[in-house]
Design a protein around this motif. Structure first.
Motif, PDB file in Angstrom:
ATOM      1  N   VAL A  90       0.836  -1.201   0.000  1.00  0.00           N
ATOM      2  CA  VAL A  90       0.000   0.000   0.000  1.00  0.00           C
ATOM      3  C   VAL A  90       0.874   1.255   0.000  1.00  0.00           C
ATOM      4  O   VAL A  90       0.585   2.221  -0.711  1.00  0.00           O
ATOM      5  CB  VAL A  90      -0.979  -0.010   1.198  1.00  0.00           C
ATOM      6  CG1 VAL A  90      -1.656   1.337   1.374  1.00  0.00           C
ATOM      7  CG2 VAL A  90      -2.020  -1.106   1.003  1.00  0.00           C
ATOM      8  N   ILE A  91       1.953   1.251   0.753  1.00  0.00           N
ATOM      9  CA  ILE A  91       2.863   2.405   0.762  1.00  0.00           C
ATOM     10  C   ILE A  91       3.479   2.607  -0.618  1.00  0.00           C
ATOM     11  O   ILE A  91       3.527   3.731  -1.127  1.00  0.00           O
ATOM     12  CB  ILE A  91       3.952   2.227   1.840  1.00  0.00           C
ATOM     13  CG1 ILE A  91       3.321   2.347   3.235  1.00  0.00           C
ATOM     14  CG2 ILE A  91       5.069   3.253   1.671  1.00  0.00           C
ATOM     15  CD1 ILE A  91       4.252   1.969   4.371  1.00  0.00           C
ATOM     16  N   LEU A  95       1.058   5.160  -7.780  1.00  0.00           N
ATOM     17  CA  LEU A  95      -0.277   5.419  -8.317  1.00  0.00           C
ATOM     18  C   LEU A  95      -0.529   4.744  -9.668  1.00  0.00           C
ATOM     19  O   LEU A  95      -1.087   5.328 -10.586  1.00  0.00           O
ATOM     20  CB  LEU A  95      -0.515   6.929  -8.437  1.00  0.00           C
ATOM     21  CG  LEU A  95      -0.461   7.705  -7.132  1.00  0.00           C
ATOM     22  CD1 LEU A  95      -0.599   9.189  -7.393  1.00  0.00           C
ATOM     23  CD2 LEU A  95      -1.524   7.223  -6.170  1.00  0.00           C
ATOM     24  N   LEU A 123      -1.430  -2.128  -5.529  1.00  0.00           N
ATOM     25  CA  LEU A 123      -2.732  -2.235  -4.880  1.00  0.00           C
ATOM     26  C   LEU A 123      -3.348  -3.609  -5.168  1.00  0.00           C
ATOM     27  O   LEU A 123      -3.925  -4.240  -4.281  1.00  0.00           O
ATOM     28  CB  LEU A 123      -3.667  -1.125  -5.365  1.00  0.00           C
ATOM     29  CG  LEU A 123      -5.019  -1.047  -4.676  1.00  0.00           C
ATOM     30  CD1 LEU A 123      -4.850  -0.743  -3.191  1.00  0.00           C
ATOM     31  CD2 LEU A 123      -5.882   0.014  -5.336  1.00  0.00           C
ATOM     32  N   GLU A 171       2.238   1.667  -3.433  1.00  0.00           N
ATOM     33  CA  GLU A 171       1.146   2.105  -4.319  1.00  0.00           C
ATOM     34  C   GLU A 171       0.888   3.596  -4.166  1.00  0.00           C
ATOM     35  O   GLU A 171       0.649   4.303  -5.149  1.00  0.00           O
ATOM     36  CB  GLU A 171      -0.132   1.320  -4.035  1.00  0.00           C
ATOM     37  CG  GLU A 171      -1.301   1.730  -4.894  1.00  0.00           C
ATOM     38  CD  GLU A 171      -1.032   1.561  -6.370  1.00  0.00           C
ATOM     39  OE1 GLU A 171      -1.462   2.433  -7.149  1.00  0.00           O
ATOM     40  OE2 GLU A 171      -0.399   0.578  -6.764  1.00  0.00           O
ATOM     41  N   LEU A 172       0.931   4.098  -2.948  1.00  0.00           N
ATOM     42  CA  LEU A 172       0.728   5.531  -2.735  1.00  0.00           C
ATOM     43  C   LEU A 172       1.816   6.366  -3.411  1.00  0.00           C
ATOM     44  O   LEU A 172       1.576   7.513  -3.782  1.00  0.00           O
ATOM     45  CB  LEU A 172       0.687   5.839  -1.230  1.00  0.00           C
ATOM     46  CG  LEU A 172      -0.551   5.329  -0.496  1.00  0.00           C
ATOM     47  CD1 LEU A 172      -0.396   5.546   1.004  1.00  0.00           C
ATOM     48  CD2 LEU A 172      -1.801   6.019  -1.013  1.00  0.00           C
ATOM     49  N   LEU A 173       2.977   5.792  -3.601  1.00  0.00           N
ATOM     50  CA  LEU A 173       4.075   6.509  -4.266  1.00  0.00           C
ATOM     51  C   LEU A 173       4.011   6.392  -5.781  1.00  0.00           C
ATOM     52  O   LEU A 173       4.447   7.301  -6.491  1.00  0.00           O
ATOM     53  CB  LEU A 173       5.423   5.988  -3.755  1.00  0.00           C
ATOM     54  CG  LEU A 173       5.698   6.212  -2.263  1.00  0.00           C
ATOM     55  CD1 LEU A 173       6.974   5.512  -1.845  1.00  0.00           C
ATOM     56  CD2 LEU A 173       5.766   7.693  -1.946  1.00  0.00           C
TER      57      LEU A 173
END
Length: 156
Positions: free
Chosen positions: A20-21, A27, A32, A23-25
């Motif tokens: 998740v971390i 996108l 995810l 993925e946040l970087l």
């Protein structure tokens, strides 16, 4: 003696958080989908399934999500995107007018967007000089120099 399979749920949770971390970087929805596959693996762990079944289930769910849901999410994300090219892509094919004669060592061109660039003639062009006031077309951007070809004026 400690059996690591007793603590697989901690490994699954850690892997989900890491995905998740990332993925946040990025996108891009890749990590995810892997995180959701890992949630399936965590579920299999909580149901008491074997470790190899957990990994297999996580891999299958991740791959299925990557090839089914991810493309739909990316398509939805990119709807309404501005299709106008920017930066160097916007300069390709742009017309301009010669400000300083373009000879073999270079010259200056004022492009249609108002910017003045150093320019040189494309090697595929037979013409070796382009005089001031002539119209040109940008074919390539090479660093801070545009490579141009002369535009033939249409006779009316």
């Amino acid at each position: 003696m400690i059996d690591i399979t007793d603590y697989l749920w901690i490994i699954w949770l850690s892997f989900i958080v890491i995905c998740v971390i990332i993925e946040l970087l990025t996108l891009e929805f890749t990590f995810l989908m892997i995180a959701f596959g890992s949630i399936a693996g965590l579920g299999a762990e909580l149901l008491g399934w074997e470790w190899w079944v957990q990994i297999l289930l996580a891999a299958i769910v991740s791959v299925l999500l990557l090839f089914t849901i991810r493309p739909l999410l990316l398509k939805k994300l990119r709807t309404g995107e501005d299709p106008t090219p920017s930066n160097i892509a916007a300069l390709l094919g742009m017309r301009g007018r010669v400000v300083s004669p373009i000879v073999e060592t270079g010259g200056l061109v004022k492009l249609a967007n108002g910017e003045t660039w150093t320019a040189r003639i494309a090697s595929s062009t037979e013409q070796r000089t382009i005089e001031t006031g002539e119209d040109v077309l940008v074919t390539v951007v090479d660093g801070a120099t545009v490579v141009v070809v002369p535009v033939e004026r249409a006779t009316v």
